[in-house]
Design a protein around this motif. Sequence first.
Motif, mmCIF file in Angstrom:
data_model
loop_
_atom_site.group_PDB
_atom_site.id
_atom_site.type_symbol
_atom_site.label_atom_id
_atom_site.label_comp_id
_atom_site.label_asym_id
_atom_site.label_seq_id
_atom_site.Cartn_x
_atom_site.Cartn_y
_atom_site.Cartn_z
ATOM 1 N N TYR A 42 -7.971 -11.580 7.175
ATOM 2 C CA TYR A 42 -6.997 -11.608 6.083
ATOM 3 C C TYR A 42 -7.608 -10.912 4.854
ATOM 4 N N ALA A 43 -6.851 -9.990 4.254
ATOM 5 C CA ALA A 43 -7.325 -9.291 3.055
ATOM 6 C C ALA A 43 -7.142 -10.206 1.848
ATOM 7 N N VAL A 44 -8.230 -10.804 1.409
ATOM 8 C CA VAL A 44 -8.187 -11.847 0.380
ATOM 9 C C VAL A 44 -7.590 -11.325 -0.924
ATOM 10 N N LYS A 45 -7.718 -10.027 -1.200
ATOM 11 C CA LYS A 45 -7.226 -9.523 -2.485
ATOM 12 C C LYS A 45 -5.715 -9.703 -2.626
ATOM 13 N N ALA A 46 -4.986 -9.824 -1.498
ATOM 14 C CA ALA A 46 -3.528 -10.009 -1.587
ATOM 15 C C ALA A 46 -3.172 -11.328 -2.260
ATOM 16 N N ALA A 63 -11.991 -13.086 7.064
ATOM 17 C CA ALA A 63 -11.651 -12.688 5.699
ATOM 18 C C ALA A 63 -12.206 -11.306 5.393
ATOM 19 N N ASP A 64 -11.347 -10.482 4.795
ATOM 20 C CA ASP A 64 -11.751 -9.163 4.316
ATOM 21 C C ASP A 64 -11.831 -9.259 2.801
ATOM 22 N N CYS A 65 -13.022 -9.077 2.241
ATOM 23 C CA CYS A 65 -13.243 -9.285 0.808
ATOM 24 C C CYS A 65 -13.590 -7.972 0.114
ATOM 25 N N PHE A 183 -11.011 2.126 8.797
ATOM 26 C CA PHE A 183 -9.924 2.967 8.274
ATOM 27 C C PHE A 183 -8.936 2.064 7.545
ATOM 28 N N HIS A 184 -8.392 2.552 6.447
ATOM 29 C CA HIS A 184 -7.269 1.836 5.816
ATOM 30 C C HIS A 184 -6.460 2.908 5.106
ATOM 31 N N ILE A 185 -5.246 3.144 5.554
ATOM 32 C CA ILE A 185 -4.553 4.355 5.093
ATOM 33 C C ILE A 185 -3.488 4.102 4.034
ATOM 34 N N GLY A 186 -3.251 2.839 3.683
ATOM 35 C CA GLY A 186 -2.253 2.596 2.658
ATOM 36 C C GLY A 186 -1.582 1.260 2.910
ATOM 37 N N SER A 187 -0.529 1.004 2.152
ATOM 38 C CA SER A 187 0.070 -0.326 2.192
ATOM 39 C C SER A 187 1.594 -0.227 2.285
ATOM 40 N N GLN A 188 2.223 -1.328 2.653
ATOM 41 C CA GLN A 188 3.688 -1.408 2.778
ATOM 42 C C GLN A 188 4.211 -0.293 3.698
ATOM 43 N N GLY A 222 -8.037 -1.541 9.289
ATOM 44 C CA GLY A 222 -7.534 -1.906 7.970
ATOM 45 C C GLY A 222 -6.231 -2.675 8.045
ATOM 46 N N GLY A 223 -5.454 -2.581 6.973
ATOM 47 C CA GLY A 223 -4.187 -3.318 6.911
ATOM 48 C C GLY A 223 -3.039 -2.369 6.693
ATOM 49 N N GLY A 224 -2.059 -2.807 5.892
ATOM 50 C CA GLY A 224 -0.995 -1.900 5.499
ATOM 51 C C GLY A 224 0.370 -2.177 6.084
ATOM 52 N N LEU A 225 0.457 -3.126 7.018
ATOM 53 C CA LEU A 225 1.775 -3.411 7.604
ATOM 54 C C LEU A 225 2.720 -3.933 6.517
ATOM 55 N N PHE A 261 -8.544 -5.788 12.438
ATOM 56 C CA PHE A 261 -7.479 -5.433 11.497
ATOM 57 C C PHE A 261 -7.659 -6.260 10.238
ATOM 58 N N GLU A 262 -7.111 -5.748 9.131
ATOM 59 C CA GLU A 262 -7.224 -6.467 7.854
ATOM 60 C C GLU A 262 -5.857 -6.527 7.193
ATOM 61 N N LEU A 263 -5.069 -7.519 7.572
ATOM 62 C CA LEU A 263 -3.715 -7.621 7.021
ATOM 63 C C LEU A 263 -3.702 -8.510 5.787
ATOM 64 N N GLY A 264 -3.033 -8.059 4.758
ATOM 65 C CA GLY A 264 -2.905 -8.850 3.541
ATOM 66 C C GLY A 264 -1.452 -9.188 3.284
ATOM 67 N N ARG A 265 -0.726 -8.197 2.796
ATOM 68 C CA ARG A 265 0.668 -8.380 2.411
ATOM 69 C C ARG A 265 1.519 -9.042 3.505
ATOM 70 N N SER A 266 1.409 -8.546 4.719
ATOM 71 C CA SER A 266 2.304 -9.009 5.781
ATOM 72 C C SER A 266 2.050 -10.476 6.133
ATOM 73 N N ALA A 358 2.217 -11.858 -2.028
ATOM 74 C CA ALA A 358 1.126 -10.886 -1.996
ATOM 75 C C ALA A 358 1.114 -10.074 -3.283
ATOM 76 N N TYR A 359 -0.073 -9.930 -3.873
ATOM 77 C CA TYR A 359 -0.248 -9.132 -5.088
ATOM 78 C C TYR A 359 0.624 -9.651 -6.237
ATOM 79 N N GLY A 360 0.887 -10.943 -6.231
ATOM 80 C CA GLY A 360 1.620 -11.592 -7.319
ATOM 81 C C GLY A 360 0.631 -12.386 -8.143
HETATM 82 C C1 LIG Z 1 -5.825 -3.806 0.400
HETATM 83 C C2 LIG Z 1 -6.582 -3.620 1.634
HETATM 84 C C3 LIG Z 1 -6.130 -4.201 2.824
HETATM 85 C C4 LIG Z 1 -4.851 -4.997 2.923
HETATM 86 O O1 LIG Z 1 -3.730 -4.200 2.755
HETATM 87 P P1 LIG Z 1 -2.256 -4.797 2.991
HETATM 88 O O2 LIG Z 1 -1.378 -3.653 2.722
HETATM 89 O O3 LIG Z 1 -2.070 -5.911 2.013
HETATM 90 O O4 LIG Z 1 -2.184 -5.270 4.408
HETATM 91 C C5 LIG Z 1 -6.923 -4.034 3.946
HETATM 92 N N1 LIG Z 1 -8.073 -3.319 3.919
HETATM 93 C C6 LIG Z 1 -8.521 -2.746 2.789
HETATM 94 C C7 LIG Z 1 -9.785 -1.987 2.822
HETATM 95 C C8 LIG Z 1 -7.797 -2.872 1.624
HETATM 96 O O5 LIG Z 1 -8.239 -2.279 0.512
#
Ligand SMILES: *Cc1c(COP(=O)(O)O)cnc(C)c1O
Length: 383
Positions: A42-46, A63-65, A183-188, A222-225, A261-266, A358-360
């Motif tokens: 889980y991407a804790v920053k979310a 946890a992904d920190c 790899f982490h290519i973006g979000s949403q 990474g995340g981004g879903l 995988f590192e999912l945050g938002r989803s 997420a991100y609130g």
């Molecule tokens: C922000 C981030 C995520 C999580 O992204 P979501 O779009 O919230 O799933 C995962 N990995 C890295 C490296 C990030 O910076």
Amino acid sequence: MQQNILPEGVQTPYYFYDTGLLDYTLDLVQQAALPCNYRVHYAVKANANPVLLRHISHRGLGADCVSGNEIRRALECGFAASDIVYAGVGKTDREIEYALRQGIYCFNCESLPEIEVIDGIAGRLGMKARIALRVNPNVDAHTHHYITTGIEENKFGIYLYDLRRVIAESLRLAHVELLGLHFHIGSQITDMTVFRGLCLRVNEILEGIRERGVNFSYINFGGGLGIDYQEPDEHPCADFKAYFNTFAEFFQPTPHLQVHFELGRSIVAQCGSLISTVLYVKEGKKRKFVVLDAGMNDLLRPALYQAYHKIENVTSRLPEEKYDVVGPVCESADCFGKDVTLPATRRGDMIAIRSCGAYGEAMASRYNLRDLAPAVYWASDQG
Ligand SMILES: *Cc1c(COP(=O)(O)O)cnc(C)c1O
């Protein structure tokens, strides 16, 4: 939207979290990931809210920190150090030393200078740091330019043209162990063809590296879903099956490769709403403004990314009208939605801004010296 969002005695604005929906979402994630042998962090920053983190660690995610403090919070909330990975373009020496002493699983590294610093600190401590290289794979995520990270010319990751050199240099260092790539290519991202493109690119990259005799044990996508901000009640959970199946179908792993995988938002977005009270309804010549007691300091996404959140008046049953819904902060950007259709709205009505988990709360600030919004929890019966 459930009626239980209005607990007595709590002052607005507050974050309302449905932990029943969170648990249900976590079950869906694990049911979709485990048959493929995928491990989810889980991407804790979310959202670093301790109550939510405990639900997430309890369901067996890692946890992904992205900071030392996030690592500390994750450890406090039940994540094992061996289930923590640490990413970020600007890790400080203190943070690196802290993470090493805690024994985290892996550093996701963004540059050779960073790897050399980690090597030096690990050497001084008599340790060996497990690292992965964050690679910028040049895949366009077709999402908002502020949340795209995987195309060339941004600050994230190691560029493909530089990868061969960074791998060779890393393998020469005595106090780092290179596990693999990140790899982490973006979000949403809701278009699965984007993830298919990522799989195909990663297949190519890994093949090129194997040809030179390097075999990795770890790949992290990474995340981004993305989630459905338009219709959170129709789609309270992201399509985790379609997501992981895309990787199962198109990514070609070598035997014994660990795939993370590192999912945050989803995971957390749909379980949270920001609840506020209407302070004033101001009528101009052409527009009507609903002024809330929640502002951009409580929820920054609309101001920062022009993000859409569904807005509901949960107390009025009157015929609909159109309003601009704004906060009290002294900035024109403090606007949650323009031309929002709501039942006719009066002072004292309750407004729910949806999909805010997420991100609130994580991005809240005390701008204008406003108080931080508290959190309220309720476990709905899901599934
Ligand atoms: C922000 C981030 C995520 C999580 O992204 P979501 O779009 O919230 O799933 C995962 N990995 C890295 C490296 C990030 O910076």
